[in-house]
Design a protein around this motif. Structure first.
Motif, short mmCIF file in Angstrom:
data_model
loop_
_atom_site.label_atom_id
_atom_site.label_comp_id
_atom_site.label_asym_id
_atom_site.label_seq_id
_atom_site.Cartn_x
_atom_site.Cartn_y
_atom_site.Cartn_z
N GLY A 73 -6.52 -5.66 -6.82
CA GLY A 73 -7.69 -5.87 -5.99
C GLY A 73 -7.93 -4.80 -4.95
O GLY A 73 -8.87 -4.90 -4.16
N GLY A 74 -7.08 -3.77 -4.92
CA GLY A 74 -7.28 -2.69 -3.97
C GLY A 74 -6.93 -3.04 -2.55
O GLY A 74 -7.35 -2.36 -1.60
N LEU A 75 -6.14 -4.11 -2.34
CA LEU A 75 -5.73 -4.49 -1.00
C LEU A 75 -4.49 -3.71 -0.55
O LEU A 75 -4.15 -3.73 0.63
CB LEU A 75 -5.41 -6.00 -0.95
CG LEU A 75 -6.59 -6.92 -1.28
CD1 LEU A 75 -6.12 -8.37 -1.29
CD2 LEU A 75 -7.73 -6.73 -0.31
N ASP A 76 -3.85 -3.04 -1.50
CA ASP A 76 -2.67 -2.24 -1.21
C ASP A 76 -2.63 -1.11 -2.23
O ASP A 76 -3.38 -1.13 -3.22
CB ASP A 76 -1.41 -3.10 -1.29
CG ASP A 76 -0.19 -2.47 -0.64
OD1 ASP A 76 -0.33 -1.36 -0.06
OD2 ASP A 76 0.90 -3.07 -0.70
N THR A 77 -1.79 -0.12 -1.99
CA THR A 77 -1.67 0.99 -2.93
C THR A 77 -0.27 1.00 -3.54
O THR A 77 0.71 0.68 -2.87
CB THR A 77 -1.92 2.34 -2.23
OG1 THR A 77 -1.06 2.44 -1.09
CG2 THR A 77 -3.35 2.43 -1.77
N PRO A 78 -0.16 1.36 -4.81
CA PRO A 78 1.15 1.35 -5.47
C PRO A 78 2.00 2.57 -5.10
O PRO A 78 1.48 3.59 -4.65
CB PRO A 78 0.79 1.37 -6.95
CG PRO A 78 -0.52 2.09 -7.00
CD PRO A 78 -1.24 1.71 -5.74
N GLY A 94 -9.02 6.89 -1.78
CA GLY A 94 -8.91 6.74 -0.35
C GLY A 94 -9.47 5.40 0.09
O GLY A 94 -10.14 4.70 -0.67
N GLU A 95 -9.24 5.04 1.35
CA GLU A 95 -9.59 3.72 1.83
C GLU A 95 -11.09 3.45 1.76
O GLU A 95 -11.51 2.35 1.40
CB GLU A 95 -9.09 3.53 3.27
CG GLU A 95 -9.40 2.16 3.85
CD GLU A 95 -8.91 1.01 2.98
OE1 GLU A 95 -9.64 0.00 2.90
OE2 GLU A 95 -7.82 1.12 2.38
N ASP A 96 -11.93 4.44 2.07
CA ASP A 96 -13.37 4.21 2.05
C ASP A 96 -13.87 3.90 0.64
O ASP A 96 -14.63 2.94 0.43
CB ASP A 96 -14.12 5.43 2.61
CG ASP A 96 -13.96 5.57 4.12
OD1 ASP A 96 -13.52 4.59 4.75
OD2 ASP A 96 -14.27 6.65 4.65
N LYS A 97 -13.44 4.69 -0.33
CA LYS A 97 -13.86 4.46 -1.70
C LYS A 97 -13.25 3.16 -2.25
O LYS A 97 -13.89 2.45 -3.03
CB LYS A 97 -13.47 5.65 -2.58
CG LYS A 97 -14.28 6.91 -2.28
CD LYS A 97 -13.95 8.02 -3.24
CE LYS A 97 -14.80 9.27 -2.95
NZ LYS A 97 -14.49 10.38 -3.88
N LEU A 98 -12.03 2.87 -1.82
CA LEU A 98 -11.39 1.63 -2.25
C LEU A 98 -12.15 0.42 -1.70
O LEU A 98 -12.30 -0.60 -2.39
CB LEU A 98 -9.93 1.61 -1.79
CG LEU A 98 -8.96 0.70 -2.53
CD1 LEU A 98 -8.98 0.98 -4.02
CD2 LEU A 98 -7.56 0.90 -1.98
N ALA A 99 -12.64 0.53 -0.48
CA ALA A 99 -13.44 -0.55 0.10
C ALA A 99 -14.71 -0.78 -0.70
O ALA A 99 -15.14 -1.93 -0.90
CB ALA A 99 -13.77 -0.24 1.55
N ASP A 100 -15.33 0.30 -1.18
CA ASP A 100 -16.52 0.16 -2.03
C ASP A 100 -16.19 -0.57 -3.32
O ASP A 100 -16.96 -1.43 -3.77
CB ASP A 100 -17.10 1.54 -2.35
CG ASP A 100 -17.83 2.17 -1.18
OD1 ASP A 100 -18.20 1.42 -0.25
OD2 ASP A 100 -18.01 3.40 -1.19
#
Length: 241
Positions: A73-78, A94-100
């Protein structure tokens, strides 16, 4: 509950996603620092999910189920490995694109609903559309459609404390669908409900799958939830068995 099919609803499976797995996880590793050592939470996990599937992930506490769901779900990175969701590699964003990605491609449903207590059902469901300045939906119209879809069109102006647990979870599901995600993730979505309300939520999820082509991954300890899925994957000590 009446069938939720409606030819006028703008909720349709994405035909592009039907050509390939909607989710591919390859050699996924998650480690946490433990002093000079590292604690391996996930140990090279592999999985593939097809569009329209309902997949249940089961296993004992500490096996890595929720960690895996959070990474998908993109709440954390592996720490290592890859996650390809709807054709996009998300594990290195990155966090911005992951939030999208989280807002547009993934819907989340949690055990404790996570509704904003000061907002009405309508306002809670409007939030994801309001947060996405590129959304093609009008927030209020979309929220009304979705609340009607989950059988709560008559409860638009009720706040969470005025709703039953089952109704709150329906609001949470409607909110998760607000931006027409490719994937719905549920972390113990029936865990805070009695058996009757839990059964209603499972029926709703299956109807959404049938009528919208929704793809669902559920983490659960409940064998009834697992029995209603297409596939059950069992985790132990950081990997599937």
């Amino acid at each position: 509950m009446q069938p939720i099919s409606n030819p006028n609803q703008p909720l349709q499976p994405n035909p592009v996603l039907e050509q390939r797995p909607i989710l591919e996880v390859r050699n996924l590793v998650k480690e946490l620092p433990m002093g000079r050592d590292k604690l391996a939470i996930l140990k090279g996990v592999n999985m593939s999910v097809q569009p329209g599937e309902i997949v249940a992930i089961v296993g004992p506490s500490g096996s890595g189920k929720t960690t895996l769901l959070g990474l998908i779900g993109g709440l954390d990175t592996p720490t290592g490995g890859s996650i390809v969701l709807a054709g996009q590699e998300i594990s290195k964003l990155g966090e911005d694109k992951l939030a999208d990605v989280r807002n547009r491609t993934i819907g989340f449903v949690f055990q404790f609903f996570n509704l904003v207590p000061t907002l009405t059902a309508l306002e809670n469901v409007m939030l994801p559309v309001q947060f996405d300045d590129k959304s093609r939906f009008k927030p209020e119209k979309r929220a009304k459609e979705l609340l009607d879809l989950v059988g709560l069109g008559h409860r638009l102006n009720h706040k969470p404390k005025e709703l039953s647990g089952g109704e709150q979870q329906r609001v949470a599901i409607a909110r998760a669908l607000a931006n027409q995600p490719a994937l719905l993730l549920g972390d113990e979505p029936t865990g805070n409900l009695d058996s009757e309300r839990g059964e209603e939520i499972l029926n709703l999820i299956q109807q959404l799958r049938r009528d919208m082509g929704l793809t669902v991954i559920l983490v659960t300890h409940d064998p009834k939830v697992a029995s209603r899925s297409d596939r059950t994957l069992t985790m132990k000590d950081g990997n599937f068995i």
